[in-house]
Design an enzyme around this catalytic site. Structure first.
Site, short mmCIF file in Angstrom:
data_model
loop_
_atom_site.label_atom_id
_atom_site.label_comp_id
_atom_site.label_asym_id
_atom_site.label_seq_id
_atom_site.Cartn_x
_atom_site.Cartn_y
_atom_site.Cartn_z
N LYS A 117 0.82 -1.22 0.00
CA LYS A 117 0.00 0.00 0.00
C LYS A 117 0.85 1.26 0.00
CE LYS A 117 -4.49 -1.55 1.42
NZ LYS A 117 -5.69 -1.34 2.23
N LYS A 199 -3.80 -10.28 -6.82
CA LYS A 199 -5.01 -10.60 -6.07
C LYS A 199 -6.20 -9.84 -6.67
CE LYS A 199 -5.62 -8.45 -2.11
NZ LYS A 199 -5.61 -7.97 -0.73
N LYS A 202 -10.68 -4.64 -5.06
CA LYS A 202 -11.61 -3.54 -5.37
C LYS A 202 -10.92 -2.46 -6.18
CE LYS A 202 -13.25 -4.37 -0.79
NZ LYS A 202 -13.16 -4.12 0.60
P1 TYM Z 1 -10.27 -6.68 3.44
O1 TYM Z 1 -11.39 -5.71 3.62
O2 TYM Z 1 -9.17 -6.32 2.51
O3 TYM Z 1 -10.85 -8.06 3.00
C1 TYM Z 1 -11.90 -8.71 3.70
C2 TYM Z 1 -11.68 -10.21 3.65
O4 TYM Z 1 -11.65 -10.67 2.31
C3 TYM Z 1 -10.45 -11.42 2.09
N1 TYM Z 1 -10.01 -11.20 0.71
C4 TYM Z 1 -9.79 -12.16 -0.19
N2 TYM Z 1 -9.89 -13.49 -0.11
C5 TYM Z 1 -9.60 -14.20 -1.23
N3 TYM Z 1 -9.22 -13.64 -2.40
C6 TYM Z 1 -9.11 -12.31 -2.53
N4 TYM Z 1 -8.75 -11.77 -3.69
C7 TYM Z 1 -9.39 -11.50 -1.39
N5 TYM Z 1 -9.39 -10.16 -1.16
C8 TYM Z 1 -9.75 -9.98 0.13
C9 TYM Z 1 -9.46 -10.89 3.11
O5 TYM Z 1 -8.45 -11.83 3.39
C10 TYM Z 1 -10.36 -10.62 4.30
O6 TYM Z 1 -10.56 -11.79 5.06
N6 TYM Z 1 -7.58 -5.92 7.60
C11 TYM Z 1 -8.74 -6.59 7.04
C12 TYM Z 1 -10.03 -6.22 7.76
C13 TYM Z 1 -9.95 -6.42 9.23
C14 TYM Z 1 -9.96 -7.66 9.93
C15 TYM Z 1 -9.94 -7.33 11.32
C16 TYM Z 1 -10.02 -8.99 9.50
C17 TYM Z 1 -9.91 -5.42 10.17
N7 TYM Z 1 -9.91 -5.99 11.42
C18 TYM Z 1 -9.92 -8.34 12.28
C19 TYM Z 1 -10.00 -9.99 10.49
C20 TYM Z 1 -9.97 -9.67 11.85
C21 TYM Z 1 -8.87 -6.22 5.58
O7 TYM Z 1 -8.41 -5.19 5.14
O8 TYM Z 1 -9.67 -7.07 4.87
#
Ligand code: TYM
Length: 333
Positions: A117, A199, A202
């Site tokens: 990032k 990956k 969005k």
């Molecule tokens: P975020 O918002 O980027 O993504 C949410 C969830 O989706 C999964 N994910 C994917 N899985 C498979 N293939 C992909 N291309 C893909 N893109 C995203 C992510 O692994 C995630 O599980 N930091 C976290 C949000 C968060 C969080 C937490 C998660 C904040 N606090 C506490 C677990 C526990 C995040 O940015 O996810």
């Protein structure tokens, strides 16, 4: 939702930074739904995390409501699980500050998401982006979670959460439960349909690379038909066939078919038939979600009722852990 003695606690969250993708769904949200009967599940929209990247305020408000309705439409049931908005529960920001002081600069510097990032937003490498994993650790540890269902890209953050928790426990005694990541065998890393080495995200610059939960069937079919493959014209899972491997993984995650069964199904057929089949399977998986979303998003009062109530319960549960932490550290209570 009341926590019971016997059920293990599940915690996870998603950033409401734009529409939810097929990657989010297959990697995480689908498992959130499946885990609801067996576990005490607590889910959040991680909106505090979202401002580590600059947001448009009006758009951000819309994204948060959209994400709340979308996750409910996927099947997160507020009668069974707690589903709240992170910024509504002030213990998260407080816990993050405390944990920041138990997290090392070197540890945060090694986070691949921070490195990625920072490259992407070189004009805004803010302190929040750097300390983001401490906020995430706080989210998880506040609820004494046993399991954290996430996609593969969050594994490193969960490992760091465990390290922080162990460090804190090492100083003050058993304050935190040490959580465990729960990463699906299939769908943990859904790749871009246009650049299968990246990956699915969005923020993909190529709109055809990313399938959104709320895309219409026509759009979904178009994206799959244009998906990048290779010149071999043979549906098999192998090194170097990243595009086909990704499509097979998606098809397998959605239909439950094994990779061998998929190879057999498409033996002698071209990529055209295969891409159509993957597209159709995804359309059918997402159709009921989109329909349910359309109903939910119209009822803002109901959504508000749900997130308000959930925030109250989340505050109560998380305050127990935060109170204990503050006392252990030495604050006057
Ligand atoms: P975020 O918002 O980027 O993504 C949410 C969830 O989706 C999964 N994910 C994917 N899985 C498979 N293939 C992909 N291309 C893909 N893109 C995203 C992510 O692994 C995630 O599980 N930091 C976290 C949000 C968060 C969080 C937490 C998660 C904040 N606090 C506490 C677990 C526990 C995040 O940015 O996810």
């Amino acid at each position: 939702m009341e926590q019971t003695e016997k059920k293990q606690v599940v915690f996870s969250a998603i950033q409401p930074s734009g529409t939810i993708t097929l990657g989010n769904y297959l990697g995480a949200v689908r498992n959130w739904v499946k885990m609801q009967d067996e576990y005490d599940c607590i889910y959040a929209l991680a909106d505090l995390h979202t401002i580590t990247v600059r947001q448009n305020p009006a758009q951000m408000r819309r994204n948060i409501l959209d994400a709340y309705a979308s996750i409910m439409a996927c099947g997160v049931d507020v009668e069974k699980s707690l589903f709240f908005i992170q910024s509504h529960v002030h213990t998260h920001a407080e816990m993050a500050w405390v944990l920041n002081c138990y997290t090392q600069f070197g540890e945060l510097s090694r986070m691949t998401q921070f490195k990625d990032k920072s490259k992407k937003h070189a004009d805004n490498i803010n302190a929040g982006l750097f300390t983001y994993p401490a906020l995430m650790a706080g989210d998880i540890l506040l609820y004494q979670a046993d399991k954290v269902p996430v996609g593969a890209d969050q594994k490193q953050h969960i490992e760091l959460t465990c390290d922080i928790a162990k460090r804190f426990n090492g100083i003050y005694g058993d304050v935190f439960k040490i959580p465990e990541g729960f990463i699906p065998k299939n769908g943990a890393r859904v790749m871009s349909l246009q650049n299968p080495l990246n990956k699915m995200s969005k923020s993909d610059e190529n709109v055809n690379g990313c399938v959104h939960l709320l895309d219409t069937p026509e759009v979904i079919m178009r994206k799959f038909k244009r998906a990048v493959t290779d010149s071999e014209a043979c549906v098999r899972y192998a090194e170097g066939k990243d595009g086909v491997n990704n499509l097979m993984t998606i098809y397998s995650a959605v239909t439950g078919k094994s990779l061998d069964a998929i190879e057999a199904e498409f033996a002698g057929k071209g990529y055209g038939d295969f891409k159509t089949a993957v597209g159709e399977a995804v359309v059918e998986e997402l159709r009921p979600i989109r329909e349910r979303y359309e109903q939910l998003i119209r009822d803002k009062a109901y959504l508000e009722d749900c997130y308000r109530q959930a925030a109250g319960v989340a505050l109560k549960i998380s305050s127990r852990t935060l109170g204990k932490v503050m006392k252990k550290v030495g604050f006057v209570r």
